[in-house]
Scaffold this motif. Structure first.
Motif, PDB file in Angstrom:
ATOM      1  N   PHE A  92       0.817  -1.238   0.214  1.00  0.00           N
ATOM      2  CA  PHE A  92      -0.014   0.045   0.089  1.00  0.00           C
ATOM      3  C   PHE A  92       0.727   1.084  -0.156  1.00  0.00           C
ATOM      4  CE2 PHE A  92      -2.530  -3.268   2.092  1.00  0.00           C
ATOM      5  CZ  PHE A  92      -3.780  -3.261   1.416  1.00  0.00           C
ATOM      6  N   GLN A  93       0.437   2.376  -0.352  1.00  0.00           N
ATOM      7  CA  GLN A  93       0.881   3.878  -0.406  1.00  0.00           C
ATOM      8  C   GLN A  93       1.084   4.038   1.066  1.00  0.00           C
ATOM      9  OE1 GLN A  93      -1.567   6.823  -1.853  1.00  0.00           O
ATOM     10  NE2 GLN A  93      -0.503   8.377  -1.356  1.00  0.00           N
ATOM     11  N   SER A  94       0.376   3.635   1.947  1.00  0.00           N
ATOM     12  CA  SER A  94       0.877   3.783   3.338  1.00  0.00           C
ATOM     13  C   SER A  94       1.860   3.280   4.314  1.00  0.00           C
ATOM     14  CB  SER A  94      -0.324   4.227   4.328  1.00  0.00           C
ATOM     15  OG  SER A  94      -1.207   2.970   4.116  1.00  0.00           O
ATOM     16  N   TYR A  95       2.490   2.127   3.593  1.00  0.00           N
ATOM     17  CA  TYR A  95       3.259   0.987   4.237  1.00  0.00           C
ATOM     18  C   TYR A  95       2.580   0.155   5.041  1.00  0.00           C
ATOM     19  CZ  TYR A  95       6.222   5.246   3.340  1.00  0.00           C
ATOM     20  OH  TYR A  95       6.955   6.289   2.995  1.00  0.00           O
ATOM     21  N   ALA A  96       1.399   0.633   5.977  1.00  0.00           N
ATOM     22  CA  ALA A  96       0.873  -0.277   6.850  1.00  0.00           C
ATOM     23  C   ALA A  96       1.669  -1.198   7.539  1.00  0.00           C
ATOM     24  CB  ALA A  96      -0.186  -0.918   5.802  1.00  0.00           C
ATOM     25  N   LEU A  97       2.642  -0.715   8.268  1.00  0.00           N
ATOM     26  CA  LEU A  97       3.432  -1.465   9.258  1.00  0.00           C
ATOM     27  C   LEU A  97       2.802  -1.464  10.394  1.00  0.00           C
ATOM     28  CD1 LEU A  97       6.966  -0.249   7.792  1.00  0.00           C
ATOM     29  CD2 LEU A  97       5.645  -2.250   7.152  1.00  0.00           C
ATOM     30  N   TYR A  98       3.109  -2.791  11.335  1.00  0.00           N
ATOM     31  CA  TYR A  98       2.764  -2.735  12.800  1.00  0.00           C
ATOM     32  C   TYR A  98       4.008  -2.102  13.521  1.00  0.00           C
ATOM     33  CZ  TYR A  98      -0.313  -6.354  11.169  1.00  0.00           C
ATOM     34  OH  TYR A  98      -1.406  -6.865  10.427  1.00  0.00           O
ATOM     35  N   PRO A  99       3.565  -0.882  14.218  1.00  0.00           N
ATOM     36  CA  PRO A  99       4.593  -0.063  14.768  1.00  0.00           C
ATOM     37  C   PRO A  99       5.236  -0.719  15.912  1.00  0.00           C
ATOM     38  CG  PRO A  99       2.358   0.831  15.312  1.00  0.00           C
ATOM     39  CD  PRO A  99       2.046  -0.136  14.144  1.00  0.00           C
ATOM     40  N   PRO A 104       2.940   2.739  -4.651  1.00  0.00           N
ATOM     41  CA  PRO A 104       3.903   2.781  -3.279  1.00  0.00           C
ATOM     42  C   PRO A 104       4.786   3.776  -3.036  1.00  0.00           C
ATOM     43  CG  PRO A 104       4.433   1.189  -5.027  1.00  0.00           C
ATOM     44  CD  PRO A 104       3.311   1.900  -5.823  1.00  0.00           C
ATOM     45  N   LEU A 105       5.160   4.402  -4.069  1.00  0.00           N
ATOM     46  CA  LEU A 105       5.926   5.585  -4.063  1.00  0.00           C
ATOM     47  C   LEU A 105       5.615   7.048  -3.772  1.00  0.00           C
ATOM     48  CD1 LEU A 105       8.445   4.167  -6.951  1.00  0.00           C
ATOM     49  CD2 LEU A 105       8.152   3.449  -4.592  1.00  0.00           C
ATOM     50  N   SER A 106       4.398   7.260  -3.591  1.00  0.00           N
ATOM     51  CA  SER A 106       3.798   8.516  -3.676  1.00  0.00           C
ATOM     52  C   SER A 106       4.393   9.113  -2.420  1.00  0.00           C
ATOM     53  CB  SER A 106       2.344   8.369  -3.633  1.00  0.00           C
ATOM     54  OG  SER A 106       1.787   7.861  -4.765  1.00  0.00           O
ATOM     55  N   ASN A 107       4.381   8.448  -1.232  1.00  0.00           N
ATOM     56  CA  ASN A 107       4.992   9.367  -0.178  1.00  0.00           C
ATOM     57  C   ASN A 107       6.361   9.712  -0.029  1.00  0.00           C
ATOM     58  OD1 ASN A 107       2.316   9.357   0.731  1.00  0.00           O
ATOM     59  ND2 ASN A 107       2.523   7.343   2.057  1.00  0.00           N
ATOM     60  N   LEU A 108       7.202   9.102  -1.086  1.00  0.00           N
ATOM     61  CA  LEU A 108       8.649   9.403  -0.818  1.00  0.00           C
ATOM     62  C   LEU A 108       9.124  10.813  -1.804  1.00  0.00           C
ATOM     63  CD1 LEU A 108       9.737   5.726  -1.800  1.00  0.00           C
ATOM     64  CD2 LEU A 108       9.174   6.829   0.499  1.00  0.00           C
ATOM     65  N   ASP A 109      10.149  11.005  -1.275  1.00  0.00           N
ATOM     66  CA  ASP A 109      10.655  12.601  -2.102  1.00  0.00           C
ATOM     67  C   ASP A 109      11.296  11.941  -3.209  1.00  0.00           C
ATOM     68  OD1 ASP A 109      13.492  11.849  -1.678  1.00  0.00           O
ATOM     69  OD2 ASP A 109      13.434  12.408  -0.026  1.00  0.00           O
ATOM     70  N   ALA A 110      11.666  12.910  -4.250  1.00  0.00           N
ATOM     71  CA  ALA A 110      11.951  12.586  -5.792  1.00  0.00           C
ATOM     72  C   ALA A 110      13.344  11.718  -5.634  1.00  0.00           C
ATOM     73  CB  ALA A 110      12.347  13.798  -6.294  1.00  0.00           C
TER      74      ALA A 110
END
Length: 358
Positions: free
Chosen positions: A81-88, A160-166
């Motif tokens: 997913f775009q938001s990673y969805a990891l268990y903190p 999946p890469l939308s939240n990353l910088d260039a």
């Protein structure tokens, strides 16, 4: 046997139809990118493949079986997913291996799989950390690792890469390309970023208003776009689109005295209103060969991006953009003559917006 087959997929929300009969077949090992602007239906289609949404009509087949009505966990797919969805609260190692843990995979086998996956993604030194201690790029690698470790039939990626910088986006894109080449996995990848689509895909499905406008290789999408929409969506700077009229083997540009001679293969096309497509990089200041035609336009804006000089001009009441070498000399306000190989022109019907070929 196809790895994935979509048969007449339709999705309606009340009277609104968001998917309008999607048909495609994906071979094992392909990297398919669903490319389009927001609201075109690409994420809805991915969710239907994943089982997170049900199609109103049609069938989804993974391998040799229909998965209509099958729960997502039983479809043999993995999704990033775009938001990673990891268990903190879990370490990187447990995040990667969590799916295996839920499937009761023995601890030794699970640890080996996690270590192998971490090594492929070059994050083996991070296995003991928590997600809060990682950068955005590292978190995305963990999310990818959680999908890879399961070894499913199909991987699904939702922007999946939308939240990353260039810079991180480029690095992670390269890593995904390397992994696909190494593993030969089957991937369906959603994005609105044409650079991601062009660099990653073996085939691109350009989507618009709930249907596939063109399904082809990146090379064909770029060099032989099927419609005006595809031509204008893929390419940076975007393709120039000049309104014109076919007459006497030329395209007469609306609002100007310019008539562009057409390639011989197009000169027998009946007179009609057309749109002439010109890639900015196909315009140059000096003729390259005898088949070049010239266009005179007034220079309005000059922008140096580093590797190129982007020149915006006007021809009659229409805009024309040229992408030139960075050291080109172009004066603001001047009339500049550009040359273009007639064979690189694209022609579209002004009414249907479909490509015109000989």
């Amino acid at each position: 046997m196809s790895a994935l087959e979509l048969v007449n997929i339709r999705k309606r929300y009340g009277s609104v139809e968001t998917l309008k009969g999607i048909n495609l077949s994906l071979a094992s090992g392909e990297f398919l990118v669903l490319l389009g602007s927001s609201g075109c239906g690409k994420s809805t289609l991915l969710n239907i493949i994943a089982g997170l949404a049900e199609a109103t009509e049609g069938d989804v087949r993974i391998g040799d079986r229909s998965v209509a009505g099958v729960h997502p966990k039983d479809r043999d797919i993995a999704m990033v997913f775009q938001s990673y969805a990891l268990y903190p609260n879990l370490s990187v190692a447990r995040n990667i291996g969590f799916g295996l843990e839920m499937r009761k995979v023995p601890a030794v086998e699970r640890a080996q799989a996690v270590e192998k996956t971490a090594r492929m993604l070059q994050i083996e030194s991070l296995l003991g950390r928590k997600p809060s201690e990682l950068s955005g790029g590292q978190r995305q690698r963990v999310a990818i690792g959680r999908a890879l470790v399961r070894d499913p039939q199909i991987f699904l990626f939702d922007e999946p890469l939308s939240n990353l910088d260039a810079k991180l986006r480029m690095e992670t894109r390269t890593e995904l390309k390397r992994l696909h080449q190494m593993l030969g996995t089957t991937i369906v990848y959603v994005t609105h970023d044409q650079i991601e689509a062009m660099t990653l895909a073996t085939r691109i499905a350009v989507m618009r208003d709930g249907h596939i406008e063109q399904l082809a290789s990146p090379n064909e999408i770029y060099n032989r776009p099927a419609t005006r929409y595809v031509a204008s969506f893929v390419g940076s700077p975007p393709m120039n689109m000049l309104d014109a009229t076919m007459a006497d083997g030329t395209a007469r540009i609306a609002g100007s005295q310019t008539a562009i001679p057409l390639a011989r293969s197009l000169q027998n096309v009946a007179s009609r209103r057309v749109v002439v497509g010109i890639r900015p990089e196909n315009l140059s200041l000096t003729p390259a060969n005898t088949s070049d035609v010239t266009i005179e336009a007034k220079v309005e804006v000059v922008e140096l991006t580093g590797p190129e000089l982007v020149v915006t001009t006007s021809i009659g009441n229409q805009r024309l953009t040229a992408s030139l070498p960075p050291r080109s000399r172009v004066a603001l306000g001047s009339l500049q003559r550009f040359s273009i190989d007639a064979g690189t022109l694209h022609l579209f019907d002004a009414v249907t917006e479909e490509r015109i070929d000989s």
